[in-house]
Design a protein around this motif. Structure first.
Motif, PDB file in Angstrom:
ATOM      1  N   SER A   1     -63.105   5.037  46.594  1.00 37.99           N
ATOM      2  CA  SER A   1     -62.854   6.226  46.975  1.00 37.99           C
ATOM      3  C   SER A   1     -61.616   6.373  47.832  1.00 37.99           C
ATOM      4  O   SER A   1     -61.291   7.218  48.354  1.00 37.99           O
ATOM      5  CB  SER A   1     -64.168   6.894  47.883  1.00 37.99           C
ATOM      6  OG  SER A   1     -64.405   5.556  48.894  1.00 37.99           O
TER       7      SER A   1
ATOM      8  N   TYR B   1     -62.969   6.240  36.533  1.00 42.09           N
ATOM      9  CA  TYR B   1     -63.285   7.718  37.109  1.00 42.09           C
ATOM     10  C   TYR B   1     -64.275   8.332  36.434  1.00 42.09           C
ATOM     11  O   TYR B   1     -64.417   9.377  36.120  1.00 42.09           O
ATOM     12  CB  TYR B   1     -62.097   8.501  37.025  1.00 42.09           C
ATOM     13  CG  TYR B   1     -60.975   8.139  37.780  1.00 42.09           C
ATOM     14  CD1 TYR B   1     -61.018   7.817  39.346  1.00 42.09           C
ATOM     15  CD2 TYR B   1     -59.641   8.030  37.486  1.00 42.09           C
ATOM     16  CE1 TYR B   1     -59.924   7.375  40.146  1.00 42.09           C
ATOM     17  CE2 TYR B   1     -58.488   7.813  37.947  1.00 42.09           C
ATOM     18  CZ  TYR B   1     -58.705   7.407  39.477  1.00 42.09           C
ATOM     19  OH  TYR B   1     -57.695   6.995  40.208  1.00 42.09           O
TER      20      TYR B   1
ATOM     21  N   CYS C   1     -67.907   6.595  36.459  1.00 48.41           N
ATOM     22  CA  CYS C   1     -69.466   6.043  36.877  1.00 48.41           C
ATOM     23  C   CYS C   1     -70.206   7.291  37.309  1.00 48.41           C
ATOM     24  O   CYS C   1     -69.693   7.721  38.516  1.00 48.41           O
ATOM     25  CB  CYS C   1     -68.983   4.905  37.715  1.00 48.41           C
ATOM     26  SG  CYS C   1     -71.071   4.113  38.011  1.00 48.41           S
ATOM     27  N   PRO C   2     -71.376   7.700  36.639  1.00 49.70           N
ATOM     28  CA  PRO C   2     -71.984   8.786  37.280  1.00 49.70           C
ATOM     29  C   PRO C   2     -73.182   8.456  38.228  1.00 49.70           C
ATOM     30  O   PRO C   2     -73.764   9.287  38.718  1.00 49.70           O
ATOM     31  CB  PRO C   2     -72.728   9.302  36.058  1.00 49.70           C
ATOM     32  CG  PRO C   2     -72.946   8.075  35.202  1.00 49.70           C
ATOM     33  CD  PRO C   2     -71.953   7.246  35.568  1.00 49.70           C
TER      34      PRO C   2
ATOM     35  N   ALA D   1     -70.753   7.739  42.768  1.00 54.84           N
ATOM     36  CA  ALA D   1     -70.211   9.393  42.749  1.00 54.84           C
ATOM     37  C   ALA D   1     -70.607   9.641  44.095  1.00 54.84           C
ATOM     38  O   ALA D   1     -69.652  10.746  44.605  1.00 54.84           O
ATOM     39  CB  ALA D   1     -70.971  10.035  41.551  1.00 54.84           C
ATOM     40  N   CYS D   2     -71.381   9.590  44.654  1.00 58.76           N
ATOM     41  CA  CYS D   2     -71.876  10.237  45.912  1.00 58.76           C
ATOM     42  C   CYS D   2     -71.160   9.744  47.098  1.00 58.76           C
ATOM     43  O   CYS D   2     -71.193  10.319  48.333  1.00 58.76           O
ATOM     44  CB  CYS D   2     -73.354  10.449  46.344  1.00 58.76           C
ATOM     45  SG  CYS D   2     -74.202  11.514  45.210  1.00 58.76           S
TER      46      CYS D   2
ATOM     47  N   GLY E   1     -65.797   6.803  41.400  1.00 58.39           N
ATOM     48  CA  GLY E   1     -66.264   6.784  40.008  1.00 58.39           C
ATOM     49  C   GLY E   1     -65.922   8.310  39.589  1.00 58.39           C
ATOM     50  O   GLY E   1     -64.841   8.985  39.781  1.00 58.39           O
ATOM     51  N   ALA E   2     -67.094   9.194  38.926  1.00 58.30           N
ATOM     52  CA  ALA E   2     -66.863  10.411  38.374  1.00 58.30           C
ATOM     53  C   ALA E   2     -66.784  11.502  39.402  1.00 58.30           C
ATOM     54  O   ALA E   2     -66.183  12.672  39.141  1.00 58.30           O
ATOM     55  CB  ALA E   2     -68.306  10.563  37.758  1.00 58.30           C
ATOM     56  N   ALA E   3     -66.922  11.050  40.794  1.00 55.87           N
ATOM     57  CA  ALA E   3     -66.699  12.128  41.752  1.00 55.87           C
ATOM     58  C   ALA E   3     -65.149  12.426  41.945  1.00 55.87           C
ATOM     59  O   ALA E   3     -64.975  13.782  42.211  1.00 55.87           O
ATOM     60  CB  ALA E   3     -67.007  11.345  43.211  1.00 55.87           C
TER      61      ALA E   3
ATOM     62  N   THR F   1     -62.830   7.736  32.049  1.00 59.36           N
ATOM     63  CA  THR F   1     -63.550   9.042  32.652  1.00 59.36           C
ATOM     64  C   THR F   1     -64.513   9.580  31.819  1.00 59.36           C
ATOM     65  O   THR F   1     -64.836   9.171  30.862  1.00 59.36           O
ATOM     66  CB  THR F   1     -62.298   9.855  33.115  1.00 59.36           C
ATOM     67  OG1 THR F   1     -62.722  10.643  34.051  1.00 59.36           O
ATOM     68  CG2 THR F   1     -61.680  10.353  32.146  1.00 59.36           C
TER      69      THR F   1
ATOM     70  N   TRP G   1     -67.153  17.108  35.680  1.00 59.55           N
ATOM     71  CA  TRP G   1     -68.266  16.965  36.533  1.00 59.55           C
ATOM     72  C   TRP G   1     -69.298  17.456  35.925  1.00 59.55           C
ATOM     73  O   TRP G   1     -70.541  16.916  36.081  1.00 59.55           O
ATOM     74  CB  TRP G   1     -68.087  17.503  37.985  1.00 59.55           C
ATOM     75  CG  TRP G   1     -69.432  17.161  39.026  1.00 59.55           C
ATOM     76  CD1 TRP G   1     -70.146  18.240  39.106  1.00 59.55           C
ATOM     77  CD2 TRP G   1     -69.538  16.079  39.827  1.00 59.55           C
ATOM     78  NE1 TRP G   1     -71.018  17.762  40.045  1.00 59.55           N
ATOM     79  CE2 TRP G   1     -70.608  16.417  40.400  1.00 59.55           C
ATOM     80  CE3 TRP G   1     -69.031  14.872  39.793  1.00 59.55           C
ATOM     81  CZ2 TRP G   1     -71.186  15.397  41.108  1.00 59.55           C
ATOM     82  CZ3 TRP G   1     -69.641  13.940  40.749  1.00 59.55           C
ATOM     83  CH2 TRP G   1     -70.588  14.072  41.391  1.00 59.55           C
TER      84      TRP G   1
ATOM     85  N   ARG H   1     -70.499  14.152  34.174  1.00 58.88           N
ATOM     86  CA  ARG H   1     -71.339  13.280  35.296  1.00 58.88           C
ATOM     87  C   ARG H   1     -72.669  13.880  35.286  1.00 58.88           C
ATOM     88  O   ARG H   1     -73.800  13.034  35.481  1.00 58.88           O
ATOM     89  CB  ARG H   1     -70.686  13.461  36.527  1.00 58.88           C
ATOM     90  CG  ARG H   1     -71.218  12.609  37.648  1.00 58.88           C
ATOM     91  CD  ARG H   1     -72.310  13.185  38.445  1.00 58.88           C
ATOM     92  NE  ARG H   1     -73.167  11.990  39.133  1.00 58.88           N
ATOM     93  CZ  ARG H   1     -74.164  12.400  39.990  1.00 58.88           C
ATOM     94  NH1 ARG H   1     -74.508  13.610  40.067  1.00 58.88           N
ATOM     95  NH2 ARG H   1     -74.735  11.319  40.619  1.00 58.88           N
TER      96      ARG H   1
END
Length: 329
Positions: free
Chosen positions: A76, A100, A102-103, A108-109, A113-115, A142, A146, A175
């Motif tokens: 990140s 970019y 990974c969910p 992601a949080c 990744g997908a964030a 990716t 989202w 995601r």
């Protein structure tokens, strides 16, 4: 001929997707032996690599027989990702890939990744940092976006190509979908049809049979296919797809002897990489997958996961080959 930088991958390459706790060097070895054209490490945490965390460092292990092979990074923080690109480049992979897509929540949080699909300008800056920190080709994996209302992968493809990525792999879900529902390849096809896009575009999601691989190649026009979950316990799927695309005929299902042979090879690579104790332990999660669908197999599975040495496992595998010799899965 599909190329990533100077890496030649053939006319329609099949890629092994990076999968956490699956696509380690032993698994990659048996996939390579069964037709994979390009493979990736499990994704590596940039924060873990900077801290010199043992698990992250070990994922940098690559071997000559795997080539071409890419190291996949996620994180990140832009500066940290750039530094990790330098570190990963020192072990001399063939390319660096950025995750970019990974969910999972704990990735992601945390803004990785997908964030990054929610912050394309930051994604662009991060990608630039990685590209500037390595002499190797940089690629990206990716998703479509989202969620259903923010499918922005077309913008992502153009902007990342403009700053220098050399291939893009796209999983045909958002995601929010995680791995549920069906993968939608129509947006992937639109990116491939975009006259601005000149880099290879690889599609990913739901390809689990030779027939589907051929259909998706012809229908969506991608440059290659990335395969993930369908390879687990089934590394010969690559050769099955190649044979079907070349001849229009399906290979016979693997015999029990062939399944046992590949499982044994996997075990041998695992012990060679991790040693006689950890190598045996690491293989335990794979036996169910290699012998999925066999009736009355539970006692053998229990023996396999309880065995402590290669010699014990070799004896059990020989017994399985003998007792199930007329079974195909």
């Amino acid at each position: 001929m599909v190329k990533i930088g100077n890496i030649k991958l053939g006319d329609f390459p099949l890629l092994l997707a990076p999968m956490e706790d699956v696509s380690d060097p032993p698994f990659r070895a048996v996939c390579k032996e069964n037709g994979a054209d390009l493979m990736y490490t499990e994704f590596i945490s940039s924060e873990g690599l900077i801290r010199d965390a043992a698990k992250s460092v070990q994922k940098l292990d690559i071997f000559e027989y795997e080539r071409p092979v890419g190291i996949q990074l996620f994180g990140s923080d832009i500066e940290t990702m750039g530094s990790c690109s330098e570190i990963a480049s020192r072990v001399n992979p063939d390319l660096i890939d950025i995750n970019y897509g990974c969910p999972v929540k704990n990735v992601a949080c945390r803004g990785a990744g997908a964030a990054l699909l929610q912050d394309v300008p930051k994604m662009v800056r991060m990608t630039e940092a990685v590209i500037k920190s390595t002499h190797l080709p940089v690629t990206v994996k990716t998703r479509l976006g989202w969620d259903e209302s923010t499918k922005n992968v077309q913008e992502v493809a153009e902007r990342l190509q403009d700053i220098g990525i050399q291939a893009l792999s796209i999983h045909g879900r958002t995601r929010v979908q995680m791995y549920k529902g069906s993968a939608d390849w129509t947006l992937i096809a639109r990116i491939k049809e975009n006259p601005r896009i000149t880099i290879p575009i690889f599609g990913n999601g739901d390809v689990d049979t030779p027939e589907k691989a051929l259909e998706y190649r012809d229908r969506f026009g991608v440059d290659g296919i990335m395969i993930g979950r369908a390879t687990i316990g089934n590394p010969w799927v690559f050769n099955e797809i190649k044979h079907y695309m070349k001849t229009g005929e399906k290979l016979a299902p693997p015999t029990m002897e062939q399944r046992v042979d590949v499982c044994r090879r996997h075990l041998e690579f695992s012990i060679k990489w991790k040693g006689p104790i950890a190598g045996v332990f690491e293989m335990r999660r794979h036996y169910t997958n290699y012998f999925k669908g066999l009736e009355h197999f539970k006692p053998y599975r229990m023996r396999l996961v309880e065995a402590m040495t290669f010699e014990e496992l070799e004896s059990i595998l020989k017994e399985i080959s003998h007792n199930f010799d007329e079974v195909t899965c």
